[in-house]
Design a protein around this motif. Structure first.
Motif, PDB file in Angstrom:
ATOM      1  N   GLY A   1       0.829  -1.212   0.000  1.00 32.35           N
ATOM      2  CA  GLY A   1       0.000   0.000   0.000  1.00 32.35           C
ATOM      3  C   GLY A   1       0.859   1.254   0.000  1.00 32.35           C
ATOM      4  N   THR A   2       1.967   1.204   0.730  1.00 38.06           N
ATOM      5  CA  THR A   2       2.849   2.373   0.812  1.00 38.06           C
ATOM      6  C   THR A   2       3.579   2.586  -0.521  1.00 38.06           C
ATOM      7  OG1 THR A   2       3.124   1.927   3.166  1.00 38.06           O
ATOM      8  CG2 THR A   2       4.723   3.408   2.172  1.00 38.06           C
TER       9      THR A   2
ATOM     10  N   LEU B   1      10.436   3.453   3.990  1.00 38.54           N
ATOM     11  CA  LEU B   1       9.864   2.302   3.275  1.00 38.54           C
ATOM     12  C   LEU B   1      10.824   1.112   3.350  1.00 38.54           C
ATOM     13  CD1 LEU B   1       7.777   1.022   1.296  1.00 38.54           C
ATOM     14  CD2 LEU B   1       9.143   2.001  -0.569  1.00 38.54           C
ATOM     15  N   ALA B   2      12.105   1.408   3.176  1.00 36.78           N
ATOM     16  CA  ALA B   2      13.116   0.335   3.244  1.00 36.78           C
ATOM     17  C   ALA B   2      13.092  -0.325   4.623  1.00 36.78           C
ATOM     18  CB  ALA B   2      14.496   0.907   2.953  1.00 36.78           C
TER      19      ALA B   2
ATOM     20  N   MET C   1       1.552   4.639   8.118  1.00 38.33           N
ATOM     21  CA  MET C   1       0.679   5.785   8.408  1.00 38.33           C
ATOM     22  C   MET C   1       1.466   7.099   8.275  1.00 38.33           C
ATOM     23  SD  MET C   1      -2.445   4.867   9.109  1.00 38.33           S
ATOM     24  CE  MET C   1      -3.144   6.311   9.902  1.00 38.33           C
ATOM     25  N   ARG C   2       2.690   7.093   8.780  1.00 39.11           N
ATOM     26  CA  ARG C   2       3.503   8.315   8.754  1.00 39.11           C
ATOM     27  C   ARG C   2       3.889   8.657   7.309  1.00 39.11           C
ATOM     28  NH1 ARG C   2       6.775   6.491  12.495  1.00 39.11           N
ATOM     29  NH2 ARG C   2       8.502   6.078  11.092  1.00 39.11           N
ATOM     30  N   ILE C   3       4.335   7.652   6.569  1.00 40.97           N
ATOM     31  CA  ILE C   3       4.797   7.888   5.194  1.00 40.97           C
ATOM     32  C   ILE C   3       3.640   8.376   4.320  1.00 40.97           C
ATOM     33  CG2 ILE C   3       5.720   6.781   3.120  1.00 40.97           C
ATOM     34  CD1 ILE C   3       7.122   4.763   5.008  1.00 40.97           C
ATOM     35  N   CYS C   4       2.473   7.763   4.502  1.00 39.54           N
ATOM     36  CA  CYS C   4       1.339   8.103   3.626  1.00 39.54           C
ATOM     37  C   CYS C   4       0.579   9.337   4.119  1.00 39.54           C
ATOM     38  CB  CYS C   4       0.398   6.908   3.466  1.00 39.54           C
ATOM     39  SG  CYS C   4       1.195   5.493   2.685  1.00 39.54           S
ATOM     40  N   GLY C   5       0.952   9.844   5.276  1.00 36.71           N
ATOM     41  CA  GLY C   5       0.489  11.141   5.746  1.00 36.71           C
ATOM     42  C   GLY C   5      -1.025  11.323   5.751  1.00 36.71           C
TER      43      GLY C   5
ATOM     44  N   SER D   1      -6.804  10.330   6.620  1.00 34.67           N
ATOM     45  CA  SER D   1      -8.199  10.589   6.233  1.00 34.67           C
ATOM     46  C   SER D   1      -8.856   9.342   5.634  1.00 34.67           C
ATOM     47  CB  SER D   1      -8.264  11.763   5.264  1.00 34.67           C
ATOM     48  OG  SER D   1      -7.452  11.476   4.136  1.00 34.67           O
ATOM     49  N   LYS D   2      -8.248   8.185   5.843  1.00 32.65           N
ATOM     50  CA  LYS D   2      -8.820   6.874   5.496  1.00 32.65           C
ATOM     51  C   LYS D   2      -9.025   6.676   3.986  1.00 32.65           C
ATOM     52  CE  LYS D   2     -11.345   6.383   9.866  1.00 32.65           C
ATOM     53  NZ  LYS D   2     -12.604   6.045  10.487  1.00 32.65           N
ATOM     54  N   GLN D   3      -8.191   7.364   3.168  1.00 36.14           N
ATOM     55  CA  GLN D   3      -8.305   7.131   1.720  1.00 36.14           C
ATOM     56  C   GLN D   3      -7.575   5.857   1.317  1.00 36.14           C
ATOM     57  OE1 GLN D   3      -6.807  10.715  -0.232  1.00 36.14           O
ATOM     58  NE2 GLN D   3      -7.759  11.933   1.375  1.00 36.14           N
ATOM     59  N   LEU D   4      -6.695   5.360   2.204  1.00 33.16           N
ATOM     60  CA  LEU D   4      -5.864   4.192   1.868  1.00 33.16           C
ATOM     61  C   LEU D   4      -6.128   3.057   2.845  1.00 33.16           C
ATOM     62  CD1 LEU D   4      -2.466   6.099   1.432  1.00 33.16           C
ATOM     63  CD2 LEU D   4      -4.127   5.546  -0.348  1.00 33.16           C
ATOM     64  N   ASN D   5      -5.841   1.830   2.403  1.00 33.77           N
ATOM     65  CA  ASN D   5      -6.083   0.681   3.292  1.00 33.77           C
ATOM     66  C   ASN D   5      -5.086   0.606   4.452  1.00 33.77           C
ATOM     67  OD1 ASN D   5      -3.774  -0.253   2.023  1.00 33.77           O
ATOM     68  ND2 ASN D   5      -4.558  -2.318   1.673  1.00 33.77           N
ATOM     69  N   VAL D   6      -4.009   1.398   4.424  1.00 39.15           N
ATOM     70  CA  VAL D   6      -3.023   1.290   5.506  1.00 39.15           C
ATOM     71  C   VAL D   6      -3.633   1.666   6.854  1.00 39.15           C
ATOM     72  CG1 VAL D   6      -0.983   1.613   4.051  1.00 39.15           C
ATOM     73  CG2 VAL D   6      -2.017   3.581   5.139  1.00 39.15           C
TER      74      VAL D   6
END
Ligand SMILES: Cc1cc2nc3c(=O)[nH]c(=O)nc-3n(C[C@H](O)[C@H](O)[C@H](O)COP(=O)(O)OP(=O)(O)OC[C@H]3O[C@@H](n4cnc5c(N)ncnc54)[C@H](O)[C@@H]3O)c2cc1C
Length: 383
Positions: free
Chosen positions: A256-257, A284-285, A335-339, A344-349
């Protein structure tokens, strides 16, 4: 069924049935009956049961791979499956006196028509599932049980429940016995809704047993032998299985990220997030390193379970504790990377982050495991 065929089937169900509805089921807190049906039809419900009852006779290696594959698409369903596998393993290990009576249920599981689960945790002893506060009372040739089971995965959906209770004449707090209660047992009822923070689609509601009658045929262990069954039959597979759920969550968080870092753009710079920010690439790494580290740890535990030696129980304890921490760490990084897109729950993370926390809460909790490991290292008794 072979190992490869089982993992292939799990992958097919994950992409066809689980992935399209995981988000909606999480939002609605809806148990996926379609997922259980697909798993049943595929033959995976009897994965570890003997071939004689229609099972596939496969071992922990396949179980972990199947669970991680399901969890990558929907951790709630993977946990439903894990609790079923544990229920089935406990039923299959029934004492000789119950073997004849439970044979029909094992055959139903082998045919993919019966979902089971464990009902151990009680309101009175909370996460200390090894010390039930309910006590079975002798009645005719069986027992009667009244208990408040505080969380039961698949509550109201399972066809049977493997239930713990103190043995009628048990002396100590761990002198329990395990019983099999069909869902239709009079006095067994779901006692409330399930509205958890994570694993919202796995129906982990409380269950009340109100003077439930259990014939001796459905007494799975000898009197007072519930605790060794919990330690020897359930604990190793449960700890491996929850670690596999955590691995699936980690893999999904990495995927997802990656997807977000490739697709979200700084238009004013003409670059994707991933192209633009080395700090995000480094985080990410680290997620990937931790996910692969967990995968290696799971392989190590499987090796230990296949060829047990003196460090096996230590590995059983360590793996679930480490897996819970890894899943929380990896999904927190996601969560941190995808900000804001994650927040705002747009992503499955965001779902994965919530699901990851269940592993640390489910007993034996991460805290309890660390306490046990510390005591074991110091040569102190665990209970
Ligand atoms: C999604 C989900 C599904 C579940 N499914 C099932 C199921 O199918 N069957 C089942 O039987 N149960 C199930 N459970 C219950 C679970 O296994 C635990 O029993 C329950 O979550 C613990 O609840 P608690 O926080 O009230 O425990 P508490 O005992 O109140 O724990 C509170 C805190 O104290 C810590 N703690 C407790 N004892 C110690 C100790 N000795 N040393 C150090 N720290 C300690 C814990 O780690 C925790 O942080 C499920 C739970 C969840 C969340």
């Amino acid at each position: 069924m072979t190992h490869d065929a089982a993992v292939l089937k799990a992958g097919e169900i994950a992409s066809r049935v689980l992935a399209p509805s995981a988000g909606q089921n999480d939002k609605a807190g809806r148990f996926s009956t379609e997922a259980v049906e697909a798993i049943g039809v595929s033959g995976l419900l009897g994965l570890m049961l003997p071939v004689e009852v229609g099972g596939s006779g496969l071992g922990p290696r396949t179980m972990a791979a199947v669970i991680a594959t399901l969890a990558e698409a929907d951790a709630s369903v993977a946990m439903v499956y894990l609790m079923h596998i544990l229920g089935a393993a406990t039923i299959a290990a029934a004492r000789p006196g119950a073997a004849h009576a439970v044979a029909a249920i094992l055959q139903e599981i082998g045919a993919g028509r019966h979902l089971s689960t464990l009902a151990f945790s009680e309101a009175g002893s909370r996460s200390h599932f090894w010390a039930p506060t309910s006590r079975a009372l002798r009645s005719g040739n069986g027992v009667r049980i009244s208990a408040k089971k505080s969380w039961v995965t698949s509550a109201g959906h399972a066809h049977s429940y493997v239930v713990s209770s103190l043995a009628p004449e048990g002396q100590g707090p761990t002198d329990s016995t395990l019983y099999l209660l069909p869902a239709k047992t009079r006095g067994l009822s779901v006692a409330g809704p399930w509205d958890g923070m994570g694993l919202r689609a796995n129906a982990s509601s409380p269950i009340t047993l109100d003077d439930c009658e259990v014939p001796s045929d459905f007494q799975l262990t000898d009197d007072g032998a519930g605790f060794p069954a919990m330690l020897n039959v359930v604990l190793p597979l449960f700890n491996l299985g929850t670690a596999a759920v955590a691995l699936g969550i980690c893999r999904a968080a990495v995927a997802g990220t990656v997807s977000h870092l490739k697709s979200a753009r700084f238009e004013h710079l003409g670059q994707s997030l991933g192209e633009s920010l080395p700090t995000l690439r480094a985080q990410l790494a680290a997620m990937q390193i931790d996910s692969d580290g967990l995968s290696a740890r799971i392989d190590d535990l499987i090796d230990h379970l296949e060829k047990p030696h003196e460090t096996t129980m230590l590995r059983v304890l360590e793996t679930k504790a480490a897996a819970g921490d890894a899943a929380i760490g990896v999904t927190s990084a996601a969560m941190r990377i995808c900000g804001g897109a994650a927040f705002s729950k747009q992503l499955n993370v965001e779902r994965l982050f919530r699901d990851a926390h269940a592993g640390a809460v489910m007993a034996p909790t991460g805290d309890v495991l660390r306490e046990f490991i510390g005591k074991a290292l110091l040569g102190m008794p665990l209970f």
